[in-house]
Write an enzyme that holds these catalytic residues in place. Structure first.
Site, PDB file in Angstrom:
ATOM      1  N   THR A 280       0.847  -1.187   0.000  1.00 46.91           N
ATOM      2  CA  THR A 280       0.000   0.000   0.000  1.00 46.91           C
ATOM      3  C   THR A 280       0.880   1.233   0.000  1.00 46.91           C
ATOM      4  O   THR A 280       1.867   1.302   0.744  1.00 46.91           O
ATOM      5  CB  THR A 280      -0.976   0.015   1.197  1.00 46.91           C
ATOM      6  N   GLU A 281       0.555   2.185  -0.879  1.00 46.77           N
ATOM      7  CA  GLU A 281       1.489   3.274  -1.138  1.00 46.77           C
ATOM      8  C   GLU A 281       1.703   4.229   0.026  1.00 46.77           C
ATOM      9  O   GLU A 281       2.633   5.028   0.018  1.00 46.77           O
ATOM     10  CB  GLU A 281       1.073   4.069  -2.394  1.00 46.77           C
ATOM     11  N   ASN A 282       0.851   4.166   1.062  1.00 49.56           N
ATOM     12  CA  ASN A 282       1.098   5.024   2.212  1.00 49.56           C
ATOM     13  C   ASN A 282       2.102   4.425   3.190  1.00 49.56           C
ATOM     14  O   ASN A 282       2.323   4.970   4.266  1.00 49.56           O
ATOM     15  CB  ASN A 282      -0.210   5.353   2.945  1.00 49.56           C
ATOM     16  N   SER A 323       8.222   4.132  -0.293  1.00 51.22           N
ATOM     17  CA  SER A 323       7.102   3.438  -0.915  1.00 51.22           C
ATOM     18  C   SER A 323       7.026   3.697  -2.409  1.00 51.22           C
ATOM     19  O   SER A 323       6.865   2.774  -3.214  1.00 51.22           O
ATOM     20  CB  SER A 323       5.790   3.865  -0.244  1.00 51.22           C
TER      21      SER A 323
END
Length: 446
Positions: A280-282, A323
């Site tokens: 997940t990009e966060n 990320s």
């Protein structure tokens, strides 16, 4: 080590001057300096430039700065959460700049590291690159982005020692570590302040040299908005059919990023024996299912949809720069995203509809151009019956020539040098029905 001053949120707010540029950490409501922003909203400071991922997120504090008229400009990745932010931007009441999420994080990191700017393939060929310098580097079109610095950074960490060393918790890192390096004055809001020496040096994420002031402020559940608890997820059989078919495109051991909407349903279908690792990009690798006890972000990480999740064995947490480095560096095998339009060249449009109150690109451009394989899941037709698979995208493009597979409620297409290739029909569909509902010619490989 010398201790840094410990002050109140109100004292911190007074250190921001009118016309300052302020960096504000957080992704949604997690890792956000909520109390600092609320205190700033109580001052008469005006003409601020606000830089953050979710500008105007309701309840965060930045929304109050906006409605108070304290902002002259907002720079971020996603404004859509707050209708006022969108309307004010589109009406010209506040200036704005929209950046892809990874580009925003990298620009802040570059500013903190003394780098003037950088070239990135993200957003190349889109409207966001219109005014930017463009070069072809190593055969890839890339755009130049200036670095970002601020006068003041408001960040949130989980713990600090009295010297100013910081440690973050789970997905609360996001933009905070980079912002801590990229401002003239850095004020960290933290859950707890401990004595020097109590933090394990191996677990310090932001070093004391970056931090000027500390504010101790306990996080409350109401500070977390929609991330405070797990919401209900309902999906009809048609959407689940699309998700099931998307899962077949993933290989054992793949690193996979799932977008919001139909792609999130794929997570519920993955089994441990599949050995698929969700990104997940966060800031998390190894995303597990939603917590079964209904608990929220007070005790769990969150995904990019701001939904509380669990962590599988071997999971790890990191900041936004790392990320998106994974994404741009082609370390993510598959991205599954929603779409508004896909054309026969593999161009994707999924972030903006002209005339609609939408102002946010998030991480879509980074993921679409950075993943090794891009799968788009969507309905075959718009609500008015017009096709979403077209000869040429009419909507603003997210990424050029990026789509590999399109899975709709009617069919599955591969996209290659010859355009759309029909490779599978969904239940109840025929080649004739697909010909009637598709806005571009296709090769029939059934």
């Amino acid at each position: 080590m010398k201790n840094v001053p410990i002050i109140t949120a109100q004292e911190a707010a007074k250190k921001v001057k009118s016309n300052d540029t302020i960096l504000c950490g957080g992704f949604g409501m997690t890792g956000a300096p909520v109390n600092l922003l609320h205190a700033l909203a109580e001052t008469d400071t005006k003409q601020l430039t606000y830089i953050g991922n979710n500008v105007g997120e309701p309840g965060l504090g930045g929304d109050r700065l906006l409605t108070n008229g304290q902002l002259k400009k907002m720079i971020g990745s996603y404004f859509t959460s707050n209708p006022n932010a969108v309307k004010w931007a589109q009406d010209g009441k506040v200036d704005y700049a929209l950046l892809p999420q990874g580009t925003l994080g990298e620009a802040i990191r570059a500013g903190g590291m003394g780098i003037g700017g950088f070239f990135t393939p993200t957003a190349a060929g889109t409207v966001l690159a219109k005014e930017l310098e463009t070069k072809v580097l190593n055969g890839v079109e890339q755009v130049f982005v200036n670095s970002i610095r601020g006068n003041v950074a408001f960040i949130r960490a989980w713990k600090a020692d009295k010297a100013g060393n910081l440690t973050y918790r789970m997905t609360e890192q996001n933009f905070n570590p980079a912002m801590a390096t990229a401002a003239d004055l850095v004020i960290a809001e933290v859950e707890e302040i401990v004595e020097v020496g109590e933090l394990d040096p191996n677990h310090i994420h932001t070093q004391a040299c970056f931090v000027d002031f500390l504010v101790e402020s306990k996080l409350k559940e109401e500070n977390l908005g929609s991330s405070a608890s797990v919401g209900s997820k309902k999906a009809g059989e048609t959407r689940m059919n699309i998700a099931r078919r998307a899962l077949k495109e993933i290989s054992k051991g793949d690193i996979v990023n799932l977008g919001i909407g139909i792609p999130t349903l794929v997570a519920d279908l993955i089994k441990a024996e599949d050995e698929i690792v969700l990104h997940t990009e966060n800031g998390m690798l190894g995303v597990g299912p939603e917590p079964s006890d209904g608990s929220g972000a007070m005790v769990n990480p969150v995904n990019a949809g701001k939904i509380p999740v669990t962590a599988i064995k071997g999971a790890s947490y990191f900041d936004t720069s790392t990320s998106f480095g994974m994404i741009r560096g082609k370390h993510v095998d598959v991205a599954i995203m929603g779409g508004l339009e896909v054309d026969e060249k593999g161009n994707l449009a999924n972030w903006a509809v002209p005339g609609k109150p939408l102002l946010g690109v998030g991480g879509a451009m980074d993921l679409a151009s950075g993943a090794k394989k891009l799968i788009i899941t969507m309905s075959h037709l718009n609500k008015d019956g017009s096709p979403k698979l077209v000869k040429e995208c009419n909507l603003p493009v997210t990424a050029m020539q990026a789509v590999d597979i399109v899975i709709t409620d009617k069919a599955v297409f591969r996209i290659g040098n010859e355009g759309f290739e029909l490779i599978e029909l969904m239940p109840g569909e025929t080649v004739e029905s697909i010909e009637k509902s598709t806005g571009a010619p296709f090769k029939n490989s059934l």
